[in-house]
Design a protein around this motif. Structure first.
Motif, PDB file in Angstrom:
ATOM      1  N   GLN A   1       0.818  -1.328   0.041  1.00 14.52           N
ATOM      2  CA  GLN A   1      -0.081   0.043  -0.028  1.00 14.52           C
ATOM      3  C   GLN A   1       0.852   1.284   0.004  1.00 14.52           C
ATOM      4  O   GLN A   1       0.641   2.255  -0.720  1.00 14.52           O
ATOM      5  CB  GLN A   1      -0.872   0.059   1.276  1.00 14.52           C
ATOM      6  CG  GLN A   1      -2.310  -1.081   1.123  1.00 14.52           C
ATOM      7  CD  GLN A   1      -2.989  -1.012   2.445  1.00 14.52           C
ATOM      8  OE1 GLN A   1      -2.606  -0.773   3.463  1.00 14.52           O
ATOM      9  NE2 GLN A   1      -4.079  -1.925   2.191  1.00 14.52           N
TER      10      GLN A   1
ATOM     11  N   ARG B   1       2.385   1.531  -3.372  1.00  8.51           N
ATOM     12  CA  ARG B   1       1.119   2.042  -4.280  1.00  8.51           C
ATOM     13  C   ARG B   1       1.189   3.416  -4.217  1.00  8.51           C
ATOM     14  O   ARG B   1       1.063   4.321  -5.206  1.00  8.51           O
ATOM     15  CB  ARG B   1       0.052   1.319  -4.316  1.00  8.51           C
ATOM     16  CG  ARG B   1      -1.052   1.523  -5.085  1.00  8.51           C
ATOM     17  CD  ARG B   1      -2.213   0.887  -4.921  1.00  8.51           C
ATOM     18  NE  ARG B   1      -3.348   1.084  -6.029  1.00  8.51           N
ATOM     19  CZ  ARG B   1      -4.428   0.416  -6.206  1.00  8.51           C
ATOM     20  NH1 ARG B   1      -4.619  -0.459  -5.190  1.00  8.51           N
ATOM     21  NH2 ARG B   1      -5.291   0.745  -6.935  1.00  8.51           N
ATOM     22  N   ALA B   2       0.777   4.115  -3.035  1.00  7.12           N
ATOM     23  CA  ALA B   2       0.790   5.452  -2.679  1.00  7.12           C
ATOM     24  C   ALA B   2       1.688   6.332  -3.062  1.00  7.12           C
ATOM     25  O   ALA B   2       1.596   7.345  -4.074  1.00  7.12           O
ATOM     26  CB  ALA B   2       0.334   5.857  -1.202  1.00  7.12           C
ATOM     27  N   LYS B   3       3.039   5.686  -2.913  1.00  9.57           N
ATOM     28  CA  LYS B   3       3.998   6.575  -3.472  1.00  9.57           C
ATOM     29  C   LYS B   3       4.322   6.563  -5.000  1.00  9.57           C
ATOM     30  O   LYS B   3       4.648   7.606  -5.639  1.00  9.57           O
ATOM     31  CB  LYS B   3       5.494   5.842  -2.848  1.00  9.57           C
ATOM     32  CG  LYS B   3       6.812   6.610  -3.259  1.00  9.57           C
ATOM     33  CD  LYS B   3       8.163   5.818  -2.437  1.00  9.57           C
ATOM     34  CE  LYS B   3       9.211   6.531  -2.862  1.00  9.57           C
ATOM     35  NZ  LYS B   3       9.741   6.659  -4.266  1.00  9.57           N
ATOM     36  N   ALA B   4       3.997   5.293  -5.462  1.00 10.97           N
ATOM     37  CA  ALA B   4       4.034   5.402  -7.049  1.00 10.97           C
ATOM     38  C   ALA B   4       3.118   6.353  -7.457  1.00 10.97           C
ATOM     39  O   ALA B   4       3.376   7.059  -8.572  1.00 10.97           O
ATOM     40  CB  ALA B   4       3.516   3.848  -7.430  1.00 10.97           C
ATOM     41  N   GLU B   5       1.687   6.330  -7.140  1.00  8.88           N
ATOM     42  CA  GLU B   5       0.659   7.253  -7.556  1.00  8.88           C
ATOM     43  C   GLU B   5       1.094   8.622  -7.061  1.00  8.88           C
ATOM     44  O   GLU B   5       0.804   9.614  -8.294  1.00  8.88           O
ATOM     45  CB  GLU B   5      -0.657   7.047  -6.607  1.00  8.88           C
ATOM     46  CG  GLU B   5      -1.307   5.762  -6.994  1.00  8.88           C
ATOM     47  CD  GLU B   5      -2.442   5.436  -6.256  1.00  8.88           C
ATOM     48  OE1 GLU B   5      -2.823   6.269  -5.331  1.00  8.88           O
ATOM     49  OE2 GLU B   5      -3.222   4.256  -6.471  1.00  8.88           O
ATOM     50  N   LYS B   6       2.112   8.977  -6.123  1.00  7.10           N
ATOM     51  CA  LYS B   6       2.180  10.411  -5.931  1.00  7.10           C
ATOM     52  C   LYS B   6       3.293  10.586  -7.011  1.00  7.10           C
ATOM     53  O   LYS B   6       3.199  11.769  -7.370  1.00  7.10           O
ATOM     54  CB  LYS B   6       2.788  10.461  -4.513  1.00  7.10           C
ATOM     55  CG  LYS B   6       3.213  11.860  -4.145  1.00  7.10           C
ATOM     56  CD  LYS B   6       3.864  11.747  -2.499  1.00  7.10           C
ATOM     57  CE  LYS B   6       4.724  13.057  -2.583  1.00  7.10           C
ATOM     58  NZ  LYS B   6       5.553  12.947  -1.197  1.00  7.10           N
TER      59      LYS B   6
ATOM     60  N   LEU C   1       3.752   9.311 -10.059  1.00  6.34           N
ATOM     61  CA  LEU C   1       3.147   9.442 -11.081  1.00  6.34           C
ATOM     62  C   LEU C   1       2.502  10.935 -11.203  1.00  6.34           C
ATOM     63  O   LEU C   1       2.463  11.589 -12.421  1.00  6.34           O
ATOM     64  CB  LEU C   1       2.057   8.362 -11.149  1.00  6.34           C
ATOM     65  CG  LEU C   1       1.459   8.449 -12.677  1.00  6.34           C
ATOM     66  CD1 LEU C   1       2.452   7.977 -13.816  1.00  6.34           C
ATOM     67  CD2 LEU C   1       0.356   7.164 -12.737  1.00  6.34           C
ATOM     68  N   ALA C   2       1.757  11.435 -10.264  1.00  6.71           N
ATOM     69  CA  ALA C   2       1.124  12.458 -10.132  1.00  6.71           C
ATOM     70  C   ALA C   2       2.220  13.631 -10.509  1.00  6.71           C
ATOM     71  O   ALA C   2       1.963  14.657 -11.284  1.00  6.71           O
ATOM     72  CB  ALA C   2       0.566  12.848  -9.090  1.00  6.71           C
TER      73      ALA C   2
END
Length: 185
Positions: A108, A111-116, A118-119
């Motif tokens: 998790q 995933r949050a780091k990857a989403e951040k 990516l953003a």
């Protein structure tokens, strides 16, 4: 010695021929002597045999007791090993659950780091694209102005050349070019 005396006395008893045998008292009968001799033999042989027989029985009792003690020790050891194995199994189950929970948390977090990330990357690329578009627009405007200036200068030169002739025309053309250069900058 007593036995041989009794046997001799029993054989020495007068037996009359032709008469029916006289009955001897029970203790003088042959069978009684044989029984008495057998009992004495058993009594004499019993003492040494008793030691051997009881020794063998005692040894067997000791061996059986040792086997029982060994079996009890093995049972206790097996119970301890079973308890230890159960504790290790429970610890392994707890460790596995903790590892799975940690892996889920890590997944998790990643995933949050990857989403951040990516953003942030998308925002950075949008900014870069906007900057490039702005630069391209500025460059296009500068090129258009430069061409417009060149066209205007060429047109002015052509007009001035046609309208003016001589040294005065050169001064007017130079002055116009200077003013156009200053206004374009």
């Amino acid at each position: 010695m007593l036995l041989s005396f009794l046997i001799t006395a029993a054989h020495a008893a007068p037996v009359s021929e032709g008469k029916a045998e006289a009955h001897l008292p029970w203790y003088l009968e042959h069978e009684a002597f044989v029984l008495l001799a057998f009992v004495i033999l058993i009594a004499i042989a019993f003492k040494p045999a008793k030691k051997g027989l009881l020794g063998a029985l005692d040894a067997r009792i000791a061996r059986i007791r040792a086997e029982l003690d060994e079996a009890e020790r093995l049972r206790a050891e097996a119970a301890a090993m079973s308890k230890d194995a159960a504790a290790k199994y429970e610890a392994a189950v707890r460790d596995a659950a903790a590892i799975v929970a940690a892996a889920k948390d890590e997944a998790q977090r990643l995933r949050a780091k990857a989403e951040k990330d990516l953003a942030e990357t998308i925002a950075r690329r949008e900014t870069q694209a906007t900057d490039r578009i702005g630069q391209a627009e500025a460059q296009a405007i500068a090129e258009v102005r430069g061409r417009a200036v060149d066209v205007a200068v060429a047109a002015a030169r052509d007009l001035a050349t046609d309208a003016l002739q001589g040294p005065a025309a050169s001064r007017v053309i130079d002055k116009t070019i200077d003013e156009l250069g200053k206004s374009a900058a």
